[in-house]
Design a protein around this motif. Structure first.
Motif, mmCIF file in Angstrom:
data_model
loop_
_atom_site.group_PDB
_atom_site.id
_atom_site.type_symbol
_atom_site.label_atom_id
_atom_site.label_comp_id
_atom_site.label_asym_id
_atom_site.label_seq_id
_atom_site.Cartn_x
_atom_site.Cartn_y
_atom_site.Cartn_z
ATOM 1 N N GLU A 177 0.789 -1.216 0.000
ATOM 2 C CA GLU A 177 0.000 0.000 0.000
ATOM 3 C C GLU A 177 0.828 1.275 0.000
ATOM 4 O O GLU A 177 0.296 2.368 0.172
ATOM 5 N N PHE A 178 2.130 1.157 -0.208
ATOM 6 C CA PHE A 178 2.953 2.367 -0.172
ATOM 7 C C PHE A 178 3.902 2.405 -1.367
ATOM 8 O O PHE A 178 5.034 2.832 -1.272
ATOM 9 N N SER A 179 3.422 1.910 -2.490
ATOM 10 C CA SER A 179 4.258 1.908 -3.682
ATOM 11 C C SER A 179 3.387 1.765 -4.910
ATOM 12 O O SER A 179 2.173 1.520 -4.820
ATOM 13 N N GLY A 180 4.002 1.924 -6.065
ATOM 14 C CA GLY A 180 3.298 1.703 -7.313
ATOM 15 C C GLY A 180 2.123 2.641 -7.499
ATOM 16 O O GLY A 180 2.204 3.842 -7.240
ATOM 17 N N SER A 181 1.007 2.091 -7.926
ATOM 18 C CA SER A 181 -0.150 2.909 -8.271
ATOM 19 C C SER A 181 -1.142 3.066 -7.131
ATOM 20 O O SER A 181 -2.203 3.681 -7.304
ATOM 21 N N SER A 182 -0.853 2.548 -5.970
ATOM 22 C CA SER A 182 -1.796 2.623 -4.860
ATOM 23 C C SER A 182 -1.992 4.076 -4.419
ATOM 24 O O SER A 182 -1.033 4.781 -4.085
ATOM 25 N N ILE A 183 -3.229 4.526 -4.403
ATOM 26 C CA ILE A 183 -3.496 5.901 -3.977
ATOM 27 C C ILE A 183 -3.363 6.056 -2.470
ATOM 28 O O ILE A 183 -3.292 7.187 -1.962
ATOM 29 N N ALA B 256 -7.542 13.392 5.628
ATOM 30 C CA ALA B 256 -6.899 12.349 4.824
ATOM 31 C C ALA B 256 -7.792 11.118 4.705
ATOM 32 O O ALA B 256 -7.886 10.504 3.639
ATOM 33 N N ARG B 257 -8.469 10.752 5.793
ATOM 34 C CA ARG B 257 -9.366 9.583 5.784
ATOM 35 C C ARG B 257 -10.670 9.874 5.037
ATOM 36 O O ARG B 257 -11.322 8.939 4.544
ATOM 37 N N GLY B 258 -11.048 11.147 4.984
ATOM 38 C CA GLY B 258 -12.355 11.511 4.474
ATOM 39 C C GLY B 258 -12.337 12.142 3.098
ATOM 40 O O GLY B 258 -12.165 11.466 2.081
ATOM 41 N N ASP B 259 -12.459 13.466 3.065
ATOM 42 C CA ASP B 259 -12.627 14.165 1.786
ATOM 43 C C ASP B 259 -11.439 13.959 0.848
ATOM 44 O O ASP B 259 -11.625 13.868 -0.376
ATOM 45 N N PHE B 260 -10.248 13.913 1.387
ATOM 46 C CA PHE B 260 -9.060 13.720 0.549
ATOM 47 C C PHE B 260 -9.134 12.372 -0.165
ATOM 48 O O PHE B 260 -8.931 12.280 -1.378
ATOM 49 N N LEU B 261 -9.430 11.319 0.578
ATOM 50 C CA LEU B 261 -9.525 9.984 -0.016
ATOM 51 C C LEU B 261 -10.665 9.921 -1.029
ATOM 52 O O LEU B 261 -10.517 9.328 -2.118
ATOM 53 N N VAL B 262 -11.780 10.560 -0.704
ATOM 54 C CA VAL B 262 -12.925 10.555 -1.627
ATOM 55 C C VAL B 262 -12.549 11.223 -2.951
ATOM 56 O O VAL B 262 -12.847 10.705 -4.043
ATOM 57 N N LYS C 44 -12.022 9.631 -6.981
ATOM 58 C CA LYS C 44 -12.696 10.153 -8.162
ATOM 59 C C LYS C 44 -11.745 10.253 -9.355
ATOM 60 O O LYS C 44 -12.197 10.204 -10.515
ATOM 61 N N GLY C 45 -10.452 10.402 -9.072
ATOM 62 C CA GLY C 45 -9.469 10.419 -10.144
ATOM 63 C C GLY C 45 -9.293 11.774 -10.783
ATOM 64 O O GLY C 45 -10.099 12.696 -10.594
ATOM 65 N N GLU C 46 -8.239 11.915 -11.577
ATOM 66 C CA GLU C 46 -7.927 13.183 -12.219
ATOM 67 C C GLU C 46 -8.920 13.531 -13.324
ATOM 68 O O GLU C 46 -8.949 14.667 -13.809
ATOM 69 N N ALA C 47 -9.702 12.561 -13.730
ATOM 70 C CA ALA C 47 -10.743 12.855 -14.727
ATOM 71 C C ALA C 47 -11.791 13.825 -14.174
ATOM 72 O O ALA C 47 -12.454 14.543 -14.939
ATOM 73 N N ASP C 48 -11.929 13.854 -12.865
ATOM 74 C CA ASP C 48 -12.836 14.801 -12.211
ATOM 75 C C ASP C 48 -12.036 16.064 -11.904
ATOM 76 O O ASP C 48 -11.336 16.152 -10.885
ATOM 77 N N ALA C 49 -12.114 17.047 -12.787
ATOM 78 C CA ALA C 49 -11.306 18.256 -12.660
ATOM 79 C C ALA C 49 -11.630 19.038 -11.391
ATOM 80 O O ALA C 49 -10.738 19.614 -10.744
ATOM 81 N N GLU C 50 -12.904 19.075 -11.027
ATOM 82 C CA GLU C 50 -13.291 19.826 -9.829
ATOM 83 C C GLU C 50 -12.711 19.188 -8.569
ATOM 84 O O GLU C 50 -12.176 19.888 -7.699
ATOM 85 N N ALA C 51 -12.810 17.873 -8.469
ATOM 86 C CA ALA C 51 -12.262 17.181 -7.301
ATOM 87 C C ALA C 51 -10.752 17.326 -7.244
ATOM 88 O O ALA C 51 -10.170 17.536 -6.164
ATOM 89 N N ALA D 161 -1.441 17.555 -9.439
ATOM 90 C CA ALA D 161 -2.779 17.077 -9.069
ATOM 91 C C ALA D 161 -2.894 16.781 -7.578
ATOM 92 O O ALA D 161 -3.695 15.925 -7.172
ATOM 93 N N GLY D 162 -2.097 17.481 -6.761
ATOM 94 C CA GLY D 162 -2.152 17.285 -5.316
ATOM 95 C C GLY D 162 -1.618 15.947 -4.860
ATOM 96 O O GLY D 162 -1.789 15.579 -3.686
ATOM 97 N N ARG D 163 -0.961 15.232 -5.769
ATOM 98 C CA ARG D 163 -0.449 13.894 -5.459
ATOM 99 C C ARG D 163 1.075 13.952 -5.382
ATOM 100 O O ARG D 163 1.771 13.744 -6.380
ATOM 101 N N PHE D 164 1.576 14.239 -4.196
ATOM 102 C CA PHE D 164 3.022 14.356 -3.988
ATOM 103 C C PHE D 164 3.580 13.024 -3.533
ATOM 104 O O PHE D 164 3.196 12.521 -2.467
ATOM 105 N N ASP D 165 4.475 12.449 -4.334
ATOM 106 C CA ASP D 165 5.198 11.327 -3.745
ATOM 107 C C ASP D 165 6.284 11.902 -2.846
ATOM 108 O O ASP D 165 6.524 13.117 -2.820
ATOM 109 N N VAL D 166 6.929 11.059 -2.099
ATOM 110 C CA VAL D 166 7.858 11.529 -1.068
ATOM 111 C C VAL D 166 8.992 12.344 -1.663
ATOM 112 O O VAL D 166 9.361 13.412 -1.141
ATOM 113 N N THR D 167 9.568 11.889 -2.766
ATOM 114 C CA THR D 167 10.704 12.589 -3.352
ATOM 115 C C THR D 167 10.291 13.964 -3.862
ATOM 116 O O THR D 167 11.027 14.953 -3.688
#
Length: 530
Positions: free
Chosen positions: A278-284, A317-323, A327-334, A357-363
């Motif tokens: 759960e902490f590598s690859g494509s896992s959100i 992080a558990r709530g609105d962020f995960l939701v 939804k994915g980057e296809a949802d521009a508003e989210a 897209a607000g998705r920062f990996d650690v590096t």
């Protein structure tokens, strides 16, 4: 303590054989062979084979001579010394042993020498009743010096602030927070780390040890062998693992329970990685796990912060962020919504956050957090920063300012203590953190990457009195604390808060470098064992 020789003779068929045997024994005593060159009956235990195969018999009986090639790589005999440590309010008298345990395969062939350093308080009346704790680090490829000299051992090296630089003095000082008051300590270096080494050649041997299951079996067997030769099988036993030790720890306890016949009272996991899935690859989920730590780093620049201060970020992080992530980057508003929120929480430029897209990996976080000043944060401790050697490069060309500077002082301190104070002088180099071991490691493939949550469930279910303490540093981006919190929340009801406890301290991966965090951690460990 040094091994004691047991000499057994096969029943002779006639008087001539008896005479020949006595003459041979006499010649052996005259030559003065070392105790460590002959293994006592039952001393040769097989190293378990890779996953899916049985480890073989419980032990190999009888003496098996080691090959000449193996003897060239043998570590020296164990060295046992008496030590006295003057600390505030008390003086500790203890016995220190630096030595090794040789592991064999199921054919009685020597495979590896596993080095250890043991500290036992001098109290013969209480020896068997005193707890004994086995400690190891992670990597894979890390020696136990981080836990020994940074936290629990009798002597400590300052590894924070101005002391956390390569040219810092490696002079060890008495450790006021040593655990030796309430437990004896055995620090284990898996093969390829510290002075531990292979004595057998061949790729098959390395593949066996440098795998998840082979590594677990070798450490569990080393623990059992130490307990046997030190007459400590009746002592309460505890296991401590750091970082990749989070994978090792539950698996080793399970192996001890079911394969080695050794019960364990408690397991302490320090900054653990529990599940690589759960902490590598494509896992959100990797973004969910790391967001509270990134926000904590930003808040630390404005003043001290604790885990309790991060409740609002954890809820998001558990709530609105995960939701919005789902939804994915296809949802521009989210995507815009979460990108702007992440920018506000981390202090990173809004335009940069939207581009990613607000998705920062650690590096990416480590570079973008203070890029305007040409600095990068640490991975082990993101509250520590250093210069980016290539600030204008479009690619990442930096290492870890919170980890690499510790290599030189810790290595020098380990070698000096072992050879001078403990009087154990192996040949060859001491390996604090071996990249070769990590590169050779078999973490699992396909549908079975390394995880230890399965074994954590099993050991808690098997022994209702077993307790687990999981401790993290708030600013650790290598193994973010929130990942462990989410995983532990998924355990069944029998894993109550009284049995499984999570504590988060200010600091990074080695949070114990901070005085207050180290003192608080010691108190938690003592409470668990008492």
């Amino acid at each position: 303590m040094a091994s004691v020789i047991e000499v057994t003779s096969r029943t002779p068929r006639d008087r001539c054989c008896r005479v020949a045997g006595l003459l041979a024994l006499l010649l052996f005593s005259i030559v003065g062979a070392r105790a460590e060159d002959v293994s006592p009956p039952g001393d040769q235990q097989p190293v378990a084979t890779p996953s899916g195969q049985k480890s073989g018999a419980a032990g190999v009986r009888g003496n098996t001579a080691s090959s000449p090639a193996a003897e060239q790589h043998r570590l020296p005999p164990d060295s046992t010394t008496k030590q006295t440590l003057a600390l505030p309010g008390r003086t500790l008298a203890f016995t220190a042993t630096a030595g090794s345990i040789r592991l064999f395969n199921d054919k009685g062939e020597p495979q590896a020498d596993i080095a250890y350093t043991a500290y036992q308080l001098d109290d013969d009346a209480e020896a068997r009743a005193r707890p004994v704790t086995f400690l190891f680090n992670g990597g894979p490829g890390a020696a136990s010096a981080y836990l020994q000299f940074g936290d629990a051992g009798p002597w400590r090296l300052a590894i924070n602030g101005d002391a956390a630089i390569s040219s810092a003095s490696p002079d060890l000082q008495p450790n006021a927070e040593t655990w030796l008051d309430f437990t004896d300590l055995v620090f284990i270096d898996p093969v390829g780390t510290g002075y531990s080494r292979f004595v057998a050649t061949g790729d098959d041997v390395r593949k066996r040890f440098f795998s998840v299951d082979g590594d677990v079996n070798s450490i569990a067997l080393t623990i059992r062998r130490w307990l046997e030769k030190s007459n400590r099988l009746l002592s309460p036993k505890y296991i401590v693992g750091e970082s990749y030790g989070g994978i090792r720890g539950p698996k080793i306890v399970r192996n001890l329970q079911t394969e080695q016949g050794v019960g364990v009272r408690g397991l302490i996991l320090v900054s653990p990685m529990l599940d690589f899935r759960e902490f590598s690859g494509s896992s959100i989920l990797q973004y969910v796990w790391s967001l509270p730590t990134m926000a904590a780093v930003a808040r630390e620049t404005k003043g001290s912060v604790t885990a309790a201060d991060m409740a609002d970020v954890e809820r998001y992080a558990r709530g609105d962020f995960l939701v919005d992530l789902v939804k994915g980057e296809a949802d521009a508003e989210a995507t815009a919504r979460l990108a702007d929120k992440v920018a506000a929480l981390t202090g990173i430029d809004q335009a940069v956050s939207r581009r990613l897209a607000g998705r920062f990996d650690v590096t990416e976080f480590r570079r973008e957090f203070d890029r305007k000043n040409g600095r990068v944060t640490g991975r082990y401790d993101a509250s520590i920063s250093g210069f980016d050697p290539y600030p204008d490069s479009s690619y990442f060309h930096f290492n870890d300012p919170s980890g690499e500077p510790l290599t030189a002082p810790l290595t020098s301190a380990a070698v000096d203590l072992t050879t001078r104070k403990l009087n154990w002088r192996p040949d060859g180099s001491y390996e604090l953190l071996s990249g070769a071991v990590e590169r050779a490691w078999d973490f699992g493939r396909g549908l079975n990457p390394a995880e230890s949550i399965s074994q954590l469930r099993q050991i808690l279910a098997l022994d209702p009195k077993l307790k687990v303490l999981v401790v993290h540093g708030l600013f650790d981006l290598a193994t973010p604390y929130f990942g462990s919190k989410i995983l532990l929340d998924q355990l069944p009801a029998y894993a109550t808060r009284e049995r499984v406890k999570l504590v988060v301290y200010p600091g990074g991966h080695m949070f114990y470098s901070r005085d207050a965090s180290r003192q608080a951690f010691r108190a938690e460990a003592a409470a668990l064992m008492k």
